[in-house]
Design a protein around this motif. Structure first.
Motif, PDB file in Angstrom:
ATOM      1  N   THR A   4      34.784  45.939 -16.377  1.00  0.00           N
ATOM      2  CA  THR A   4      34.903  44.506 -16.114  1.00  0.00           C
ATOM      3  C   THR A   4      34.052  43.788 -17.154  1.00  0.00           C
ATOM      4  N   VAL A   5      34.697  42.992 -17.985  1.00  0.00           N
ATOM      5  CA  VAL A   5      33.959  42.084 -18.863  1.00  0.00           C
ATOM      6  C   VAL A   5      33.751  40.807 -18.063  1.00  0.00           C
ATOM      7  N   PHE A   6      32.508  40.390 -17.950  1.00  0.00           N
ATOM      8  CA  PHE A   6      32.184  39.247 -17.093  1.00  0.00           C
ATOM      9  C   PHE A   6      31.579  38.116 -17.909  1.00  0.00           C
ATOM     10  N   VAL A  77      29.920  40.372  -9.851  1.00  0.00           N
ATOM     11  CA  VAL A  77      29.767  41.758  -9.383  1.00  0.00           C
ATOM     12  C   VAL A  77      30.560  41.968  -8.101  1.00  0.00           C
ATOM     13  N   LYS A  78      30.530  40.988  -7.213  1.00  0.00           N
ATOM     14  CA  LYS A  78      31.273  41.080  -5.956  1.00  0.00           C
ATOM     15  C   LYS A  78      32.776  41.188  -6.201  1.00  0.00           C
ATOM     16  N   GLU A  79      33.280  40.475  -7.184  1.00  0.00           N
ATOM     17  CA  GLU A  79      34.722  40.420  -7.434  1.00  0.00           C
ATOM     18  C   GLU A  79      35.216  41.525  -8.367  1.00  0.00           C
ATOM     19  N   ALA A  80      34.298  42.204  -9.046  1.00  0.00           N
ATOM     20  CA  ALA A  80      34.685  43.143 -10.112  1.00  0.00           C
ATOM     21  C   ALA A  80      35.444  44.351  -9.581  1.00  0.00           C
ATOM     22  N   LYS A  81      36.439  44.765 -10.342  1.00  0.00           N
ATOM     23  CA  LYS A  81      37.194  45.988 -10.050  1.00  0.00           C
ATOM     24  C   LYS A  81      36.795  47.135 -10.984  1.00  0.00           C
ATOM     25  N   VAL A 164      25.538  49.869  -9.304  1.00  0.00           N
ATOM     26  CA  VAL A 164      24.097  49.708  -9.490  1.00  0.00           C
ATOM     27  C   VAL A 164      23.714  48.228  -9.363  1.00  0.00           C
ATOM     28  N   LEU A 165      24.538  47.349  -9.907  1.00  0.00           N
ATOM     29  CA  LEU A 165      24.258  45.917  -9.790  1.00  0.00           C
ATOM     30  C   LEU A 165      24.441  45.435  -8.351  1.00  0.00           C
ATOM     31  N   LYS A 166      25.295  46.095  -7.602  1.00  0.00           N
ATOM     32  CA  LYS A 166      25.402  45.769  -6.173  1.00  0.00           C
ATOM     33  C   LYS A 166      24.137  46.220  -5.436  1.00  0.00           C
ATOM     34  N   GLU A 167      23.558  47.310  -5.907  1.00  0.00           N
ATOM     35  CA  GLU A 167      22.326  47.826  -5.310  1.00  0.00           C
ATOM     36  C   GLU A 167      21.124  46.937  -5.636  1.00  0.00           C
ATOM     37  N   PHE A 168      21.171  46.295  -6.817  1.00  0.00           N
ATOM     38  CA  PHE A 168      20.064  45.447  -7.271  1.00  0.00           C
ATOM     39  C   PHE A 168      20.583  44.036  -7.594  1.00  0.00           C
ATOM     40  N   PRO A 169      20.946  43.258  -6.566  1.00  0.00           N
ATOM     41  CA  PRO A 169      21.442  41.903  -6.834  1.00  0.00           C
ATOM     42  C   PRO A 169      20.310  40.970  -7.274  1.00  0.00           C
ATOM     43  N   PHE A 170      20.674  39.886  -7.934  1.00  0.00           N
ATOM     44  CA  PHE A 170      19.693  38.867  -8.287  1.00  0.00           C
ATOM     45  C   PHE A 170      19.270  38.113  -7.032  1.00  0.00           C
TER      46      PHE A 170
END
Length: 290
Positions: A4-6, A77-81, A164-170
């Protein structure tokens, strides 16, 4: 889907097309592009709808109330596939082989859960490395060790596993619209390493009105997130003592911007750094008000 490019964006309609063009030219095509519009007041939505109608690449577009880049990242991150999450700011571009190099590097470590992802280099639009580059082609290490023990300088482009970004959200602090990426990247480094590779995968151009240009003002307006970042650095034993002392000075520098009763704490032995932090705070105020 692997990548996913965000892109978080705010009033950058006039710059988005060059990032879009660089994505359309990628030699690797197993990716989606997610754009989170952070409350733009220009014609960003119209520009993105035109991209979507061309159907050259997979695009998802979301618009939300202005809340800062960190909130936009959390939404992305929530929307990423994609399995990997590649943050590309709206004013930058990717070299044509960027995603191919990310995919090839990730292939060798994708089954090793000790890795949070991979990390390449930033470069200028002319293709010159920003900073020192790496001393060898591949380094498996944490971002903290690479910065402080190996002395690597300059911006780099971390591409993290989405999980990992779901594990460590901002952290999303009420009333604050800025959170240093270093806060989350350093937290990730306490548990995971990255595979660093010595190739440019990102082309950066710093805008006069961008976050980088106004970083001090942004930190002053979001003091709790800034204090949190520096307090955690000051406690991190993997960070050299000199850098920890500098973090403590910066903690006091931005603590003076907050009247919150729930401030991050700093140990008493760092109180000796308070006078210098106070002096820098006064200089910051003079610069911001001038």
């Amino acid at each position: 889907m692997l990548i996913t490019v965000f892109t978080p964006t705010y009033n950058r309609a006039h710059l988005l097309s060059r990032l879009y063009d660089s994505l359309c030219k990628q030699t690797y095509v197993d990716f989606e592009w997610i754009i989170v519009d952070d409350g733009s007041k220009d014609n960003t939505e119209e520009v993105v709808r035109d991209f979507i109608n061309l159907q050259k690449i997979k695009i998802q577009y979301f618009k939300q109330e202005n809340g800062g880049k960190h909130r936009a990242i959390n939404r992305g991150v929530k929307e990423a596939k994609g399995e990997l999450f590649f943050i590309a700011d709206s004013d930058d571009m990717l070299p044509v082989n960027a995603l191919e190099n990310v995919s090839r590097t990730y292939e060798d470590i994708k089954d090793d859960n000790a890795f949070a992802g991979v990390c390449g280099l930033d470069g200028t639009f002319e293709g010159k490395v920003i900073g020192s580059g790496l001393p060898k082609d591949i380094i498996d290490s944490t971002s903290i060790a690479v910065r402080f023990k190996l002395g690597i300088t300059g911006d780099m482009k971390e591409v993290f596993r989405t999980e990992v970004l779901k594990e460590f959200p901002f952290p999303e602090i009420k009333g604050e619209c800025f959170c240093p990426e270093a806060l989350v990247w350093n937290r990730i480094a306490t548990k995971y390493k990255l595979r660093f590779f010595n190739q440019i995968i990102y082309l950066a151009e710093y805008q006069n009105d961008g976050i980088t240009a106004g970083i001090v003002r942004a930190r002053m307006k979001s003091p709790l997130a800034s204090m949190m970042t520096y307090a955690e650095m000051a406690y991190n034993k993997d960070v050299p003592i000199i850098a920890r002392l500098k973090a403590a000075i910066n903690y006091w520098r931005f603590r003076l911007c907050s009247d919150s009763k729930k401030k991050p704490k700093l140990s008493w032995w760092y109180h000796c750094t308070m006078p210098l932090g106070y002096l820098i705070h006064l200089l910051d105020k003079l610069k911001v008000e001038s």
